[in-house]
Motif scaffolding. Structure first.
Motif, PDB file in Angstrom:
ATOM      1  N   PRO A 131       0.082   4.074  -7.706  1.00  0.00           N
ATOM      2  CA  PRO A 131       1.236   4.257  -6.805  1.00  0.00           C
ATOM      3  C   PRO A 131       0.796   4.383  -5.348  1.00  0.00           C
ATOM      4  O   PRO A 131      -0.265   4.940  -5.044  1.00  0.00           O
ATOM      5  N   ASP A 132       1.622   3.868  -4.439  1.00  0.00           N
ATOM      6  CA  ASP A 132       1.317   3.978  -3.003  1.00  0.00           C
ATOM      7  C   ASP A 132       1.189   5.440  -2.581  1.00  0.00           C
ATOM      8  O   ASP A 132       0.428   5.756  -1.652  1.00  0.00           O
ATOM      9  N   PHE A 133       1.939   6.330  -3.224  1.00  0.00           N
ATOM     10  CA  PHE A 133       1.855   7.756  -2.898  1.00  0.00           C
ATOM     11  C   PHE A 133       0.408   8.247  -2.994  1.00  0.00           C
ATOM     12  O   PHE A 133      -0.076   8.972  -2.121  1.00  0.00           O
ATOM     13  N   ILE A 134      -0.293   7.831  -4.046  1.00  0.00           N
ATOM     14  CA  ILE A 134      -1.678   8.279  -4.247  1.00  0.00           C
ATOM     15  C   ILE A 134      -2.601   7.541  -3.284  1.00  0.00           C
ATOM     16  O   ILE A 134      -3.430   8.163  -2.597  1.00  0.00           O
ATOM     17  N   LYS A 135      -2.476   6.223  -3.202  1.00  0.00           N
ATOM     18  CA  LYS A 135      -3.371   5.416  -2.368  1.00  0.00           C
ATOM     19  C   LYS A 135      -3.274   5.805  -0.893  1.00  0.00           C
ATOM     20  O   LYS A 135      -4.287   6.016  -0.224  1.00  0.00           O
ATOM     21  N   GLU A 136      -2.052   5.893  -0.380  1.00  0.00           N
ATOM     22  CA  GLU A 136      -1.871   6.152   1.043  1.00  0.00           C
ATOM     23  C   GLU A 136      -2.267   7.569   1.431  1.00  0.00           C
ATOM     24  O   GLU A 136      -2.914   7.791   2.463  1.00  0.00           O
ATOM     25  N   ASN A 137      -1.881   8.542   0.604  1.00  0.00           N
ATOM     26  CA  ASN A 137      -2.227   9.933   0.938  1.00  0.00           C
ATOM     27  C   ASN A 137      -3.717  10.205   0.758  1.00  0.00           C
ATOM     28  O   ASN A 137      -4.282  11.044   1.470  1.00  0.00           O
ATOM     29  N   LEU A 138      -4.369   9.491  -0.157  1.00  0.00           N
ATOM     30  CA  LEU A 138      -5.822   9.601  -0.286  1.00  0.00           C
ATOM     31  C   LEU A 138      -6.487   9.155   1.014  1.00  0.00           C
ATOM     32  O   LEU A 138      -7.403   9.815   1.519  1.00  0.00           O
ATOM     33  N   GLY A 139      -5.989   8.053   1.569  1.00  0.00           N
ATOM     34  CA  GLY A 139      -6.537   7.560   2.834  1.00  0.00           C
ATOM     35  C   GLY A 139      -6.242   8.475   4.000  1.00  0.00           C
ATOM     36  O   GLY A 139      -7.102   8.732   4.847  1.00  0.00           O
ATOM     37  N   ILE A 140      -5.010   9.000   4.056  1.00  0.00           N
ATOM     38  CA  ILE A 140      -4.625   9.892   5.160  1.00  0.00           C
ATOM     39  C   ILE A 140      -5.457  11.168   5.146  1.00  0.00           C
ATOM     40  O   ILE A 140      -6.013  11.594   6.169  1.00  0.00           O
ATOM     41  N   LYS A 146      -3.918   5.656   6.352  1.00  0.00           N
ATOM     42  CA  LYS A 146      -3.251   5.414   5.068  1.00  0.00           C
ATOM     43  C   LYS A 146      -3.639   4.078   4.441  1.00  0.00           C
ATOM     44  O   LYS A 146      -3.453   3.870   3.241  1.00  0.00           O
ATOM     45  N   ASN A 147      -4.197   3.163   5.240  1.00  0.00           N
ATOM     46  CA  ASN A 147      -4.592   1.848   4.723  1.00  0.00           C
ATOM     47  C   ASN A 147      -6.090   1.746   4.458  1.00  0.00           C
ATOM     48  O   ASN A 147      -6.605   0.644   4.246  1.00  0.00           O
ATOM     49  N   PHE A 148      -6.789   2.881   4.472  1.00  0.00           N
ATOM     50  CA  PHE A 148      -8.248   2.850   4.308  1.00  0.00           C
ATOM     51  C   PHE A 148      -8.640   2.243   2.969  1.00  0.00           C
ATOM     52  O   PHE A 148      -9.582   1.450   2.883  1.00  0.00           O
ATOM     53  N   TYR A 149      -7.951   2.621   1.897  1.00  0.00           N
ATOM     54  CA  TYR A 149      -8.239   2.083   0.566  1.00  0.00           C
ATOM     55  C   TYR A 149      -7.367   0.843   0.363  1.00  0.00           C
ATOM     56  O   TYR A 149      -6.152   0.955   0.181  1.00  0.00           O
ATOM     57  N   GLU A 150      -8.023  -0.334   0.421  1.00  0.00           N
ATOM     58  CA  GLU A 150      -7.278  -1.585   0.353  1.00  0.00           C
ATOM     59  C   GLU A 150      -6.516  -1.715  -0.958  1.00  0.00           C
ATOM     60  O   GLU A 150      -5.350  -2.104  -0.985  1.00  0.00           O
ATOM     61  N   LYS A 151      -7.203  -1.418  -2.042  1.00  0.00           N
ATOM     62  CA  LYS A 151      -6.590  -1.484  -3.369  1.00  0.00           C
ATOM     63  C   LYS A 151      -7.021  -0.257  -4.176  1.00  0.00           C
ATOM     64  O   LYS A 151      -8.196   0.120  -4.145  1.00  0.00           O
ATOM     65  N   TYR A 173     -11.187   2.128  -6.826  1.00  0.00           N
ATOM     66  CA  TYR A 173     -10.726   1.532  -5.581  1.00  0.00           C
ATOM     67  C   TYR A 173     -11.543   0.283  -5.286  1.00  0.00           C
ATOM     68  O   TYR A 173     -12.677   0.137  -5.755  1.00  0.00           O
ATOM     69  N   LYS A 174     -10.946  -0.609  -4.514  1.00  0.00           N
ATOM     70  CA  LYS A 174     -11.583  -1.875  -4.189  1.00  0.00           C
ATOM     71  C   LYS A 174     -11.554  -2.088  -2.688  1.00  0.00           C
ATOM     72  O   LYS A 174     -10.511  -1.981  -2.056  1.00  0.00           O
TER      73      LYS A 174
END
Length: 490
Positions: A131-140, A146-151, A173-174
C-alpha cells in the motif's frame, strides 16, 4: 478513562501498579536502565495480545500475574501448576498492537539461513505492491522523501509455506534493478516497515473510532536516527488524532520525550531497595536525567512547572534581560526533583562549565526546600530564589475557592469555561471531596483539567491567561524576583 495494570513478580518487577490513559495521544513510559520500563510495556500489551509468556518473561515464580481493569471489566494472566492461564470477567472492548524489543520484535526468528536465501530469490510474480500508506510514510520517516522507495512489494503471510515458521508479511523494496528483501534491509527499515504494516492493518480494522486502541512501541530509538525519530513523532501525532490511538513509547530518548506532554510521561523510579514508584506527570528534563540537549546556554533556570517557566520568561522579556545572552528555563517537576537534578548537573558537569545554573522554586515551598537541602547536605552554592506564587494547582484552588479572586474567576469563566461554568465545576468538586484533604489543590485541578480536555483546550492556554493577569496587576513581588534575575544574569 484509564487502563489499570498491576504487575506482580515479572522479571525485575516485584509489584507495580500503573494507570494508563486510553485517550488518543502520545505517551512515554521511561526510566533509567533496568527500571523495568520494557517489562511494563510488554506486560501491558497482554491486555489485547496473547504472548508466548515464557519467551517474553523467562522463568517466573508460581504466583506471578498481570491484572487489568478497564471500566469495571477485568482480565488477568496468572501462573497455575507451572503454566500461564488467562482469566476474564466482563467485556473489555480494547484493541491494539505491540512492537517489541530488537530481540522479541524480530519478525524472522526460528528461521535458518537456507530458508532466508529462498525468500531472497522468490519469483516476483508472487509479490504484490505494498500500500502507498506504507511505502510513502517509510520514505518520509526515514528519508524525508515520500518517493524515496521506488517500489515496495509484499509477500503475504498466507501465501508463505507454513513450514517456514513465518506468521507475518515479508516486504521487499526495489531501486532500479536491485531488489532487497526485508532480511537485508537496515534495522531502521526493518522496524519501520513492520510498524507501518501493523498500523495499516489496524487502520483498516477501525470499524468504530470510539473503541479504544493502544499501541506499545518498545525502544524504537535504538534503530532510528534522531531526525527520523522527530518525523516519526509527527506522523504518529497525526494518526493518533485521526484514528483515536493512544500510542505508548518505552524509551529514554530525549528526542521522543521532548515532544510529549508532562501529563503523558510516566517515569518509573527504582529505589536502592528495588522497590518501584511511578512519577506522573513528569517533565522531560527529569525523565531523561540529562541535559545535553540544553548545553550551550549561558544561563539555565531550573524550575518546578510550566507556570513558573511562563512567569520567568515573561519577566525576562518585560525587563529586557535577554540581550546578548542565551537563557533557558527548564521545568523539572516538584521542588525535590529540581534540587536533586541541580546537584547532579553541577557534580557531573552535564551542561559544561560555561553554563550557569540557577534554581527558582514556588513560593510556598521555602521552608520545606531549606529543610530538604539541609537533610541532603548539598553544598553546591547554586543561586536559589522563590516565586511570589504557589503551584498552578494551589493557585487555582486558593483563587477560585479558598479566597475568591473575582477578577480571575470572571476571566476564566468567560473565556475558558463557557459551556460548563466554573461555578458548576466547583460545586461538583465540593460535593464529592473533603476539601481539607486537598491542600495542594491537585484533586480540584483534575476537575479543571477534565473540562479543559473536553473542550480541546490545554493547560498552556490556562497558564498564559494567569500569567498575563498577574502582570496586569503589577504585583510588587514580581519586581523583587526580577531584581534577582537581573543580578544573576549580569
Amino acid at each position: 478513562m484509564k487502563l489499570k495494570v498491576n504487575i506482580k513478580k515479572i522479571k525485575s518487577i516485584e509489584n507495580l501498579e500503573i494507570n494508563l490513559p486510553i485517550e488518543k495521544g502520545l505517551y512515554a513510559i521511561t526510566g533509567q536502565n533496568g527500571s523495568g520500563k520494557s517489562t511494563v510495556v510488554t506486560a501491558a500489551s497482554c491486555v489485547f495480545f496473547t504472548l508466548p509468556m515464557n519467551d517474553y518473561f523467562g522463568i517466573t515464580e508460581e504466583d506471578s500475574r498481570i491484572d487489568f481493569e478497564l471500566n469495571g471489566a477485568k482480565r488477568a494472566w496468572f501462573k497455575e501448576s507451572g503454566k500461564w492461564k488467562k482469566f476474564s470477567n466482563g467485556k473489555m472492548t480494547i484493541k491494539g498492537f505491540y512492537e517489541g524489543s530488537l530481540i522479541f520484535g524480530n519478525r524472522f526468528r526460528n528461521t535458518n539461513y537456507e530458508t532466508l536465501k529462498k525468500f531472497d530469490t522468490i519469483d516476483t510474480t508472487k509479490l504484490t505492491e505494498a500500500p502507498d500508506f506504507i511505502k510513502e510514510n517509510l520514505g518520509i520517516i526515514l528519508q524525508n522523501n515520500k518517493n524515496f522507495y521506488e517500489k515496495l512489494f509484499v509477500l503475504k503471510w498466507k501465501d508463505i509455506d507454513s513450514k517456514s515458521n513465518f506468521t507475518r508479511d515479508i516486504f521487499y523494496y526495489k531501486k532500479g534493478e536491485k531488489r532487497v528483501s526485508q532480511f537485508h534491509m537496515s534495522t531502521g527499515e526493518n522496524l519501520m516497515v513492520s510498524i507501518l504494516n501493523s498500523i495499516y492493518i489496524r487502520n483498516n480494522d477501525r470499524a468504530s473510532l470510539l473503541k479504544p486502541c493502544l499501541m506499545f512501541l518498545d525502544e524504537i530509538e535504538l534503530a532510528l536516527h534522531p531526525s527520523s525519530l522527530k518525523r516519526l513523532i509527527n506522523f504518529l501525532k497525526e494518526i493518533s488524532t485521526r484514528f483515536n490511538y493512544a500510542i505508548y513509547f518505552s524509551t529514554h530518548s530525549i528526542e521522543l520525550i521532548s515532544g510529549i506532554l508532562p501529563d503523558n510521561i510516566f517515569f518509573i523510579e527504582r529505589y536502592p531497595d528495588d522497590s518501584l514508584d511511578v512519577l506522573n506527570p513528569c517533565y522531560p528534563a527529569y525523565a531523561t536525567r540529562i541535559l545535553y540537549d540544553h548545553s550551550g546556554y549561558d544561563h539555565i533556570f531550573l524550575v518546578e512547572d510550566d507556570l513558573a517557566k511562563s512567569i520567568i520568561n515573561k519577566i525576562l522579556k518585560k525587563k529586557n534581560l535577554l540581550s546578548n545572552r542565551l537563557v533557558h528555563v527548564l521545568p523539572c517537576g516538584g521542588y525535590t526533583n529540581v534540587i536533586d537534578l541541580a546537584e547532579e548537573v553541577v557534580n557531573s558537569n552535564l551542561v559544561g562549565k560555561t553554563s550557569k545554573i540557577m534554581i527558582v522554586l514556588d513560593g510556598d515551598v521555602k521552608q520545606a526546600s531549606k529543610a530538604y537541602l539541609a537533610n541532603k547536605q548539598y553544598t553546591n552554592n547554586i543561586p536559589l530564589n522563590y516565586l511570589p506564587i504557589e503551584s498552578l494547582e494551589k493557585y487555582l484552588k486558593e483563587s477560585l475557592i479558598s479566597k475568591v479572586d473575582r477578577e480571575i474567576f470572571k476571566l476564566l469563566n468567560d473565556y475558558v469555561f463557557q459551556q460548563k461554568s466554573l461555578q458548576n465545576i466547583i460545586e461538583e468538586y465540593k460535593s464529592e471531596n473533603d476539601l481539607s484533604k486537598d491542600s495542594n489543590g491537585k484533586i480540584f485541578y483534575k476537575y479543571i483539567d477534565s473540562e479543559l480536555r473536553a473542550r480541546n483546550k490545554t493547560r498552556d492556554e490556562l497558564v498564559i491567561m494567569i500569567v498575563d493577569y498577574l502582570f496586569n496587576k503589577n504585583d510588587t513581588n514580581l519586581t523583587k524576583i526580577a531584581e534577582f534575575f537581573d543580578k544573576q544574569l549580569s
